[in-house]
Scaffold this motif. Sequence first.
Motif, PDB file in Angstrom:
ATOM      1  N   LYS A  79       0.817  -1.225   0.000  1.00 27.20           N
ATOM      2  CA  LYS A  79       0.000   0.000   0.000  1.00 27.20           C
ATOM      3  C   LYS A  79       0.842   1.263   0.000  1.00 27.20           C
ATOM      4  CE  LYS A  79      -2.515  -0.603   3.677  1.00 27.20           C
ATOM      5  NZ  LYS A  79      -2.007  -1.886   4.161  1.00 27.20           N
ATOM      6  N   GLY A  93      -1.824   4.685   8.546  1.00 21.19           N
ATOM      7  CA  GLY A  93      -1.088   3.788   9.445  1.00 21.19           C
ATOM      8  C   GLY A  93      -0.045   4.569  10.239  1.00 21.19           C
ATOM      9  N   ALA A  94       0.570   5.583   9.596  1.00 22.00           N
ATOM     10  CA  ALA A  94       1.597   6.390  10.269  1.00 22.00           C
ATOM     11  C   ALA A  94       0.989   7.174  11.440  1.00 22.00           C
ATOM     12  CB  ALA A  94       2.258   7.338   9.274  1.00 22.00           C
ATOM     13  N   ARG A 153       0.631   4.636  14.173  1.00 18.27           N
ATOM     14  CA  ARG A 153       1.965   4.291  14.648  1.00 18.27           C
ATOM     15  C   ARG A 153       2.553   5.408  15.529  1.00 18.27           C
ATOM     16  NH1 ARG A 153       4.960   0.356  11.835  1.00 18.27           N
ATOM     17  NH2 ARG A 153       3.716  -0.748  10.287  1.00 18.27           N
ATOM     18  N   THR A 156       1.158  -1.327  17.604  1.00 21.90           N
ATOM     19  CA  THR A 156       0.154  -0.532  16.880  1.00 21.90           C
ATOM     20  C   THR A 156      -1.054  -1.392  16.501  1.00 21.90           C
ATOM     21  OG1 THR A 156       1.894   0.853  15.966  1.00 21.90           O
ATOM     22  CG2 THR A 156      -0.253   1.045  14.943  1.00 21.90           C
ATOM     23  N   ARG A 176      -9.750   4.696  17.762  1.00 25.86           N
ATOM     24  CA  ARG A 176     -10.299   4.782  16.394  1.00 25.86           C
ATOM     25  C   ARG A 176     -11.246   5.980  16.271  1.00 25.86           C
ATOM     26  NH1 ARG A 176      -8.255   0.728  13.804  1.00 25.86           N
ATOM     27  NH2 ARG A 176      -9.067   1.660  11.908  1.00 25.86           N
ATOM     28  N   GLN A 198      -8.312  12.185  10.448  1.00 28.70           N
ATOM     29  CA  GLN A 198      -8.134  11.565   9.127  1.00 28.70           C
ATOM     30  C   GLN A 198      -9.026  12.245   8.091  1.00 28.70           C
ATOM     31  OE1 GLN A 198      -7.647   7.021   9.305  1.00 28.70           O
ATOM     32  NE2 GLN A 198      -8.685   7.509  11.213  1.00 28.70           N
ATOM     33  N   GLY A 221      -5.054   2.782   4.262  1.00 29.45           N
ATOM     34  CA  GLY A 221      -5.268   2.293   5.616  1.00 29.45           C
ATOM     35  C   GLY A 221      -5.965   0.952   5.620  1.00 29.45           C
ATOM     36  N   ASP A 260      -9.554   0.903   6.956  1.00 29.24           N
ATOM     37  CA  ASP A 260     -11.002   1.131   7.017  1.00 29.24           C
ATOM     38  C   ASP A 260     -11.376   2.446   6.346  1.00 29.24           C
ATOM     39  OD1 ASP A 260      -9.781   2.822   8.824  1.00 29.24           O
ATOM     40  OD2 ASP A 260     -11.361   2.677  10.325  1.00 29.24           O
ATOM     41  N   ILE A 261     -10.577   2.860   5.368  1.00 29.70           N
ATOM     42  CA  ILE A 261     -10.854   4.156   4.718  1.00 29.70           C
ATOM     43  C   ILE A 261     -12.167   4.057   3.929  1.00 29.70           C
ATOM     44  CG2 ILE A 261      -9.981   5.973   3.195  1.00 29.70           C
ATOM     45  CD1 ILE A 261      -8.292   5.411   5.766  1.00 29.70           C
ATOM     46  N   ARG A 299      -0.623 -10.287  12.473  1.00 30.18           N
ATOM     47  CA  ARG A 299      -1.186  -8.936  12.299  1.00 30.18           C
ATOM     48  C   ARG A 299      -2.470  -8.999  11.471  1.00 30.18           C
ATOM     49  NH1 ARG A 299       3.080  -5.007  10.100  1.00 30.18           N
ATOM     50  NH2 ARG A 299       1.388  -3.549  10.317  1.00 30.18           N
ATOM     51  N   ASP A 335      -6.008  -7.548  12.738  1.00 27.10           N
ATOM     52  CA  ASP A 335      -6.680  -6.486  11.976  1.00 27.10           C
ATOM     53  C   ASP A 335      -8.054  -6.953  11.480  1.00 27.10           C
ATOM     54  OD1 ASP A 335      -4.390  -5.022  12.383  1.00 27.10           O
ATOM     55  OD2 ASP A 335      -3.642  -5.167  10.332  1.00 27.10           O
ATOM     56  N   ARG A 378     -10.693  -7.796  14.912  1.00 30.02           N
ATOM     57  CA  ARG A 378     -11.022  -6.879  16.009  1.00 30.02           C
ATOM     58  C   ARG A 378     -12.484  -6.486  15.895  1.00 30.02           C
ATOM     59  NH1 ARG A 378      -7.273  -2.465  13.275  1.00 30.02           N
ATOM     60  NH2 ARG A 378      -8.734  -1.712  11.717  1.00 30.02           N
TER      61      ARG A 378
END
Length: 221
Positions: free
Chosen positions: A18, A37-38, A41, A93, A103, A110, A125, A127-128, A176, A180, A183
């Motif tokens: 991505k 993600g940044a 993080r 993260t 979130r 965001q 990301g 869930d965009i 991961r 992801d 959750r």
Amino acid sequence: MPGSTFILAIDGPAGAGKSSIAGAVARRLGMTRVDTGAIYRSLTLLSLERGLTDGEIPALLTDLDLRFEGDRVFIGAREVTAAIRTAEVSEETSRVSALPAVRAGLLELQRRLGREAAGGAVMEGRDIGTVVFPDADVKVYLTASAEERARRRLLDLEGAGTHPKFEEVLASIQARDDNDRHRAHAPLRQPEDAVRVDSTGKTPEQVVDEIVALVEVARAR
Ligand code: DC
């Protein structure tokens, strides 16, 4: 809405490419890449450094002074581009990003970064297309097999001077993915109206061309 910012949403699992794809697409189209993600993080890095409990993390959001300069990330005056990419921060993260208060707290930030993005936003990301911008102009679900993603991650890590075993990298990717996807809040899933782009066996250029073409068609509508 006429005149509103063009939003390209790119969601997908860890290691699907991505970041590099979103960066290249943004450069080709004169858009701004927003690496969500940044954001997760950076928040996690601060929480680790300060030894915060989960309950204390959302308070960090009130004065989180996060800035992007191209692909570089800053918290206040401090550059954290490399510090947010360590294995420890990656794993933590994945856990911190599952906290509902985190979130919810990051949603508005965001959306603002997307709306204000010069030339339109390439938002990447998990869930965009499902949560942050459900009305995005184009939605891409970028994926690749777990083995291919592990191979790429291994090359990155070797480039950075570490030499883990392939099986370890694959297991960490799968762990991961599992976090992801399972959750309770905003899990990773393919939006129904997204175009699925599988990068397994394709060059980055082929994937970029495919996504650029989707945007050009949408812009021409
Ligand atoms: O894309 P990345 O590897 O930098 O993401 C780091 C973590 O943040 C990953 O575990 C998923 C999470 N994340 C998220 O939950 N929602 C986003 N929009 C972006 C990232």
